[in-house]
Design a protein around this motif. Structure first.
Motif, PDB file in Angstrom:
ATOM      1  N   THR A   1     -39.532   5.589 -28.713  1.00  0.00           N
ATOM      2  CA  THR A   1     -40.869   6.006 -28.281  1.00  0.00           C
ATOM      3  C   THR A   1     -41.858   4.851 -28.405  1.00  0.00           C
ATOM      4  OG1 THR A   1     -40.418   8.271 -28.975  1.00  0.00           O
ATOM      5  CG2 THR A   1     -42.724   7.665 -28.689  1.00  0.00           C
ATOM      6  N   VAL A   2     -41.789   4.138 -29.533  1.00  0.00           N
ATOM      7  CA  VAL A   2     -42.686   3.003 -29.743  1.00  0.00           C
ATOM      8  C   VAL A   2     -42.409   1.906 -28.715  1.00  0.00           C
ATOM      9  CG1 VAL A   2     -43.260   1.135 -31.340  1.00  0.00           C
ATOM     10  CG2 VAL A   2     -43.087   3.470 -32.175  1.00  0.00           C
ATOM     11  N   ARG A   3     -41.151   1.649 -28.442  1.00  0.00           N
ATOM     12  CA  ARG A   3     -40.803   0.613 -27.449  1.00  0.00           C
ATOM     13  C   ARG A   3     -41.299   0.998 -26.060  1.00  0.00           C
ATOM     14  NH1 ARG A   3     -34.763  -0.855 -29.627  1.00  0.00           N
ATOM     15  NH2 ARG A   3     -35.430  -2.395 -31.158  1.00  0.00           N
ATOM     16  N   ALA A   4     -41.184   2.276 -25.713  1.00  0.00           N
ATOM     17  CA  ALA A   4     -41.673   2.736 -24.414  1.00  0.00           C
ATOM     18  C   ALA A   4     -43.186   2.563 -24.318  1.00  0.00           C
ATOM     19  CB  ALA A   4     -41.286   4.200 -24.191  1.00  0.00           C
ATOM     20  N   ALA A   5     -43.887   2.874 -25.416  1.00  0.00           N
ATOM     21  CA  ALA A   5     -45.342   2.706 -25.425  1.00  0.00           C
ATOM     22  C   ALA A   5     -45.717   1.233 -25.304  1.00  0.00           C
ATOM     23  CB  ALA A   5     -45.927   3.297 -26.709  1.00  0.00           C
ATOM     24  N   MET A   6     -44.982   0.369 -25.998  1.00  0.00           N
ATOM     25  CA  MET A   6     -45.248  -1.067 -25.917  1.00  0.00           C
ATOM     26  C   MET A   6     -45.023  -1.580 -24.503  1.00  0.00           C
ATOM     27  SD  MET A   6     -43.606  -2.360 -29.514  1.00  0.00           S
ATOM     28  CE  MET A   6     -43.391  -4.019 -28.925  1.00  0.00           C
ATOM     29  N   LYS A   7     -43.973  -1.092 -23.874  1.00  0.00           N
ATOM     30  CA  LYS A   7     -43.672  -1.524 -22.502  1.00  0.00           C
ATOM     31  C   LYS A   7     -44.781  -1.076 -21.555  1.00  0.00           C
ATOM     32  CE  LYS A   7     -40.032  -1.376 -19.020  1.00  0.00           C
ATOM     33  NZ  LYS A   7     -38.717  -0.845 -18.660  1.00  0.00           N
ATOM     34  N   LEU A   8     -45.240   0.164 -21.738  1.00  0.00           N
ATOM     35  CA  LEU A   8     -46.306   0.691 -20.894  1.00  0.00           C
ATOM     36  C   LEU A   8     -47.595  -0.091 -21.100  1.00  0.00           C
ATOM     37  CD1 LEU A   8     -47.282   2.936 -18.953  1.00  0.00           C
ATOM     38  CD2 LEU A   8     -47.893   4.239 -20.976  1.00  0.00           C
ATOM     39  N   LEU A   9     -47.955  -0.326 -22.342  1.00  0.00           N
ATOM     40  CA  LEU A   9     -49.194  -1.043 -22.635  1.00  0.00           C
ATOM     41  C   LEU A   9     -49.091  -2.525 -22.304  1.00  0.00           C
ATOM     42  CD1 LEU A   9     -50.141   0.670 -25.997  1.00  0.00           C
ATOM     43  CD2 LEU A   9     -51.201   0.993 -23.767  1.00  0.00           C
ATOM     44  N   GLY A  10     -47.896  -3.066 -22.340  1.00  0.00           N
ATOM     45  CA  GLY A  10     -47.715  -4.467 -21.999  1.00  0.00           C
ATOM     46  C   GLY A  10     -47.954  -4.733 -20.532  1.00  0.00           C
ATOM     47  N   GLY A  11     -47.811  -3.706 -19.684  1.00  0.00           N
ATOM     48  CA  GLY A  11     -48.013  -3.846 -18.247  1.00  0.00           C
ATOM     49  C   GLY A  11     -49.409  -3.495 -17.823  1.00  0.00           C
ATOM     50  N   MET A  12     -50.352  -3.465 -18.775  1.00  0.00           N
ATOM     51  CA  MET A  12     -51.728  -3.109 -18.437  1.00  0.00           C
ATOM     52  C   MET A  12     -52.659  -4.244 -18.823  1.00  0.00           C
ATOM     53  SD  MET A  12     -52.110   0.770 -19.708  1.00  0.00           S
ATOM     54  CE  MET A  12     -51.493   2.096 -18.743  1.00  0.00           C
ATOM     55  N   ASN A  13     -53.777  -4.330 -18.112  1.00  0.00           N
ATOM     56  CA  ASN A  13     -54.799  -5.295 -18.504  1.00  0.00           C
ATOM     57  C   ASN A  13     -55.807  -4.604 -19.415  1.00  0.00           C
ATOM     58  OD1 ASN A  13     -56.461  -3.800 -16.867  1.00  0.00           O
ATOM     59  ND2 ASN A  13     -56.437  -5.230 -15.170  1.00  0.00           N
ATOM     60  N   GLY A  14     -56.887  -5.267 -19.729  1.00  0.00           N
ATOM     61  CA  GLY A  14     -57.858  -4.735 -20.671  1.00  0.00           C
ATOM     62  C   GLY A  14     -58.531  -3.449 -20.216  1.00  0.00           C
ATOM     63  N   CYS A  15     -58.602  -3.196 -18.922  1.00  0.00           N
ATOM     64  CA  CYS A  15     -59.283  -2.014 -18.406  1.00  0.00           C
ATOM     65  C   CYS A  15     -58.395  -0.781 -18.454  1.00  0.00           C
ATOM     66  CB  CYS A  15     -59.723  -2.239 -16.959  1.00  0.00           C
ATOM     67  SG  CYS A  15     -60.920  -3.566 -16.790  1.00  0.00           S
ATOM     68  N   GLY A  16     -57.125  -0.956 -18.779  1.00  0.00           N
ATOM     69  CA  GLY A  16     -56.217   0.173 -18.816  1.00  0.00           C
ATOM     70  C   GLY A  16     -55.557   0.449 -17.484  1.00  0.00           C
ATOM     71  N   LYS A  17     -55.825  -0.409 -16.502  1.00  0.00           N
ATOM     72  CA  LYS A  17     -55.179  -0.258 -15.202  1.00  0.00           C
ATOM     73  C   LYS A  17     -53.959  -1.157 -15.149  1.00  0.00           C
ATOM     74  CE  LYS A  17     -57.848  -0.497 -11.630  1.00  0.00           C
ATOM     75  NZ  LYS A  17     -58.859  -0.990 -10.723  1.00  0.00           N
TER      76      LYS A  17
END
Length: 80
Positions: free
Chosen positions: A27-43
């Motif tokens: 779960t943590v790895r999935a969250a890291m992967k998701l957040l790693g593909g985002m810029n500061g605005c959350g897009k």
């Protein structure tokens, strides 16, 4: 209680803990992967910007102008 049976119970407890911890890690790895593909605005960032050649832009522009000319001609023909 038999020592071997007690050890097997402990082993089963640890196996369960390992499975739970593995799920949490996934779960943590999935969250890291998701957040790693985002810029500061959350897009999500789209990666490289697509670049179209001048010839392709000219071809699209020409086709668009032809479609609009055909549309306007049909519209004018219908009003007469």
């Amino acid at each position: 209680m038999d020592i071997l049976a007690a050890l097997k119970q402990e082993e089963a407890k640890f196996e369960k803990q390992v499975n739970v911890t593995q799920q949490q890690l996934d779960t943590v790895r999935a969250a890291m992967k998701l957040l790693g593909g985002m810029n500061g605005c959350g897009k999500a960032t789209g990666g490289k910007k697509r670049v179209m050649s001048a010839a392709a832009r000219a071809k699209i522009s020409k086709a668009s102008k032809e479609r609009w000319a055909k549309f306007r001609a049909a519209k004018a023909k219908g009003k007469q």
